[in-house]
Design a protein around this motif. Structure first.
Motif, mmCIF file in Angstrom:
data_model
loop_
_atom_site.group_PDB
_atom_site.id
_atom_site.type_symbol
_atom_site.label_atom_id
_atom_site.label_comp_id
_atom_site.label_asym_id
_atom_site.label_seq_id
_atom_site.Cartn_x
_atom_site.Cartn_y
_atom_site.Cartn_z
ATOM 1 N N LEU A 2 37.596 51.250 49.039
ATOM 2 C CA LEU A 2 38.521 51.793 47.951
ATOM 3 C C LEU A 2 39.363 50.366 47.513
ATOM 4 C CD1 LEU A 2 40.016 53.797 46.466
ATOM 5 C CD2 LEU A 2 41.294 54.427 48.522
ATOM 6 N N GLU A 3 39.852 49.603 48.578
ATOM 7 C CA GLU A 3 40.521 48.342 48.000
ATOM 8 C C GLU A 3 39.934 47.566 47.183
ATOM 9 O OE1 GLU A 3 43.945 47.438 47.817
ATOM 10 O OE2 GLU A 3 43.902 49.587 48.597
ATOM 11 N N MET A 4 38.583 47.533 47.392
ATOM 12 C CA MET A 4 37.894 46.592 46.323
ATOM 13 C C MET A 4 37.903 47.446 44.770
ATOM 14 S SD MET A 4 34.693 46.341 44.614
ATOM 15 C CE MET A 4 33.770 47.795 45.271
ATOM 16 N N TYR A 5 37.592 48.777 44.968
ATOM 17 C CA TYR A 5 37.327 49.362 43.661
ATOM 18 C C TYR A 5 38.884 49.244 43.017
ATOM 19 C CZ TYR A 5 36.693 52.656 40.207
ATOM 20 O OH TYR A 5 36.601 53.304 38.688
ATOM 21 N N ARG A 6 39.944 49.476 43.883
ATOM 22 C CA ARG A 6 41.240 49.424 43.027
ATOM 23 C C ARG A 6 41.505 47.855 42.339
ATOM 24 N NH1 ARG A 6 44.989 53.525 44.542
ATOM 25 N NH2 ARG A 6 44.231 54.787 46.326
ATOM 26 N N SER A 7 41.119 46.736 43.229
ATOM 27 C CA SER A 7 41.158 45.445 42.559
ATOM 28 C C SER A 7 40.237 45.514 41.253
ATOM 29 C CB SER A 7 40.694 44.397 43.476
ATOM 30 O OG SER A 7 41.669 44.397 44.629
ATOM 31 N N TYR A 8 39.031 45.959 41.576
ATOM 32 C CA TYR A 8 38.136 46.015 40.232
ATOM 33 C C TYR A 8 38.692 46.725 39.076
ATOM 34 C CZ TYR A 8 34.629 48.183 37.243
ATOM 35 O OH TYR A 8 33.872 48.764 36.066
ATOM 36 N N LEU A 9 39.418 47.909 39.282
ATOM 37 C CA LEU A 9 40.217 48.626 38.126
ATOM 38 C C LEU A 9 41.244 47.845 37.655
ATOM 39 C CD1 LEU A 9 39.491 51.419 36.948
ATOM 40 C CD2 LEU A 9 41.214 52.310 38.645
ATOM 41 N N ALA A 10 41.790 47.199 38.304
ATOM 42 C CA ALA A 10 43.058 46.325 37.905
ATOM 43 C C ALA A 10 42.606 45.221 36.966
ATOM 44 C CB ALA A 10 43.751 45.897 39.083
ATOM 45 N N CYS A 12 39.848 45.417 35.308
ATOM 46 C CA CYS A 12 39.384 46.174 33.944
ATOM 47 C C CYS A 12 40.855 46.166 32.983
ATOM 48 C CB CYS A 12 38.872 47.347 34.256
ATOM 49 S SG CYS A 12 37.158 47.282 34.782
ATOM 50 N N ASN A 13 41.823 46.522 33.669
ATOM 51 C CA ASN A 13 42.979 46.890 33.037
ATOM 52 C C ASN A 13 43.648 45.959 32.395
ATOM 53 O OD1 ASN A 13 42.845 49.620 32.813
ATOM 54 N ND2 ASN A 13 43.994 50.114 34.780
ATOM 55 N N TRP A 17 38.076 39.228 32.617
ATOM 56 C CA TRP A 17 36.537 39.469 32.411
ATOM 57 C C TRP A 17 35.702 38.790 33.576
ATOM 58 C CZ3 TRP A 17 36.599 43.341 29.251
ATOM 59 C CH2 TRP A 17 37.511 43.380 28.236
ATOM 60 N N ASP A 18 36.283 37.521 33.681
ATOM 61 C CA ASP A 18 35.504 36.805 35.011
ATOM 62 C C ASP A 18 35.697 37.464 36.236
ATOM 63 O OD1 ASP A 18 34.550 34.679 32.943
ATOM 64 O OD2 ASP A 18 36.284 33.550 33.354
ATOM 65 N N THR A 19 36.820 37.899 36.499
ATOM 66 C CA THR A 19 37.425 38.597 37.898
ATOM 67 C C THR A 19 36.523 40.003 37.824
ATOM 68 O OG1 THR A 19 39.416 37.613 37.776
ATOM 69 C CG2 THR A 19 39.007 39.536 39.166
ATOM 70 N N ILE A 20 36.374 40.647 36.717
ATOM 71 C CA ILE A 20 35.605 42.003 36.454
ATOM 72 C C ILE A 20 33.854 41.611 37.046
ATOM 73 C CG2 ILE A 20 34.265 43.626 35.167
ATOM 74 C CD1 ILE A 20 36.826 43.527 33.435
ATOM 75 N N ALA A 21 33.431 40.412 36.478
ATOM 76 C CA ALA A 21 32.011 40.051 36.982
ATOM 77 C C ALA A 21 31.917 39.826 38.346
ATOM 78 C CB ALA A 21 31.686 38.747 35.896
ATOM 79 N N THR A 36 22.602 43.686 33.328
ATOM 80 C CA THR A 36 23.038 42.386 34.028
ATOM 81 C C THR A 36 24.819 42.367 34.038
ATOM 82 O OG1 THR A 36 23.530 41.115 31.972
ATOM 83 C CG2 THR A 36 21.458 40.898 32.862
ATOM 84 N N ARG A 37 25.070 41.623 34.904
ATOM 85 C CA ARG A 37 26.628 41.683 34.971
ATOM 86 C C ARG A 37 27.213 41.324 33.521
ATOM 87 N NH1 ARG A 37 27.117 37.033 39.275
ATOM 88 N NH2 ARG A 37 27.269 38.577 40.578
ATOM 89 N N GLU A 38 26.633 40.393 32.730
ATOM 90 C CA GLU A 38 27.131 39.872 31.478
ATOM 91 C C GLU A 38 27.024 41.078 30.579
ATOM 92 O OE1 GLU A 38 24.840 38.292 33.111
ATOM 93 O OE2 GLU A 38 25.981 36.560 33.642
ATOM 94 N N GLN A 39 25.929 42.069 30.742
ATOM 95 C CA GLN A 39 25.884 43.074 29.734
ATOM 96 C C GLN A 39 26.707 44.274 30.351
ATOM 97 O OE1 GLN A 39 21.910 43.875 30.701
ATOM 98 N NE2 GLN A 39 21.011 43.335 28.555
ATOM 99 N N TYR A 40 27.094 44.505 31.461
ATOM 100 C CA TYR A 40 28.275 45.239 32.012
ATOM 101 C C TYR A 40 29.415 45.033 31.606
ATOM 102 C CZ TYR A 40 30.320 48.051 35.703
ATOM 103 O OH TYR A 40 31.123 49.134 36.233
ATOM 104 N N VAL A 41 29.923 43.936 31.529
ATOM 105 C CA VAL A 41 31.120 43.228 31.005
ATOM 106 C C VAL A 41 31.469 43.513 29.563
ATOM 107 C CG1 VAL A 41 32.836 41.351 30.766
ATOM 108 C CG2 VAL A 41 31.601 41.922 32.944
#
Length: 128
Positions: A2-10, A12-13, A17-21, A36-41
């Motif tokens: 959950l903490e990882m996901y909260r950081s991911y969501l932050a 995104c908000n 971009w590099d951190t999302i990847a 790919t992670r690039e396509q996802y971002v």
């Protein structure tokens, strides 16, 4: 998880971009399609191009490792045409539901859906 996901969501908000990847495996299965992670971002960037102030808020979470299920509430302003609705600076909101499989601390798989039809409506004009 959950903490990882909260950081991911932050990230995104914040449009980090590099951190999302960094939260993604090199290949992520998205609704059954390898990305790919690039396509996802880039997919997130496409959303932000239409709704520059788009923001996701975590509403509900269910964890059953390695899976994380989330309900997100999203808001933004439509700056470009979207599904036939004009880019008229209308405020919009929707809900998204997604299941993430986390492996080695990174997103490896995502199954999700958003109520994109609501993104065609202005929250000022929407009848509830």
């Amino acid at each position: 998880m959950l903490e990882m996901y909260r950081s991911y969501l932050a990230a995104c908000n914040e449009r980090a971009w590099d951190t999302i990847a960094e939260f993604l495996h090199p290949s992520v299965l998205v609704n059954g399609i390898p990305r790919t992670r690039e396509q996802y971002v880039d997919d997130i960037r496409k959303t932000i191009a239409v709704f520059p102030d788009y923001a996701w808020q975590l509403r509900h979470v269910v964890q059953q490792p390695p899976w994380l299920a989330v309900h997100l509430h999203a808001t933004g302003t439509r700056h470009q045409d979207f599904l036939g609705a004009p880019g008229d600076l209308s405020p919009v909101e929707t809900d998204e539901f997604a299941m993430y499989r986390i492996a080695d601390g990174r997103i490896a798989e995502l199954w999700g859906t958003a109520d994109n039809a609501r993104l065609r409506l202005s929250t000022h004009n929407e009848t509830r």
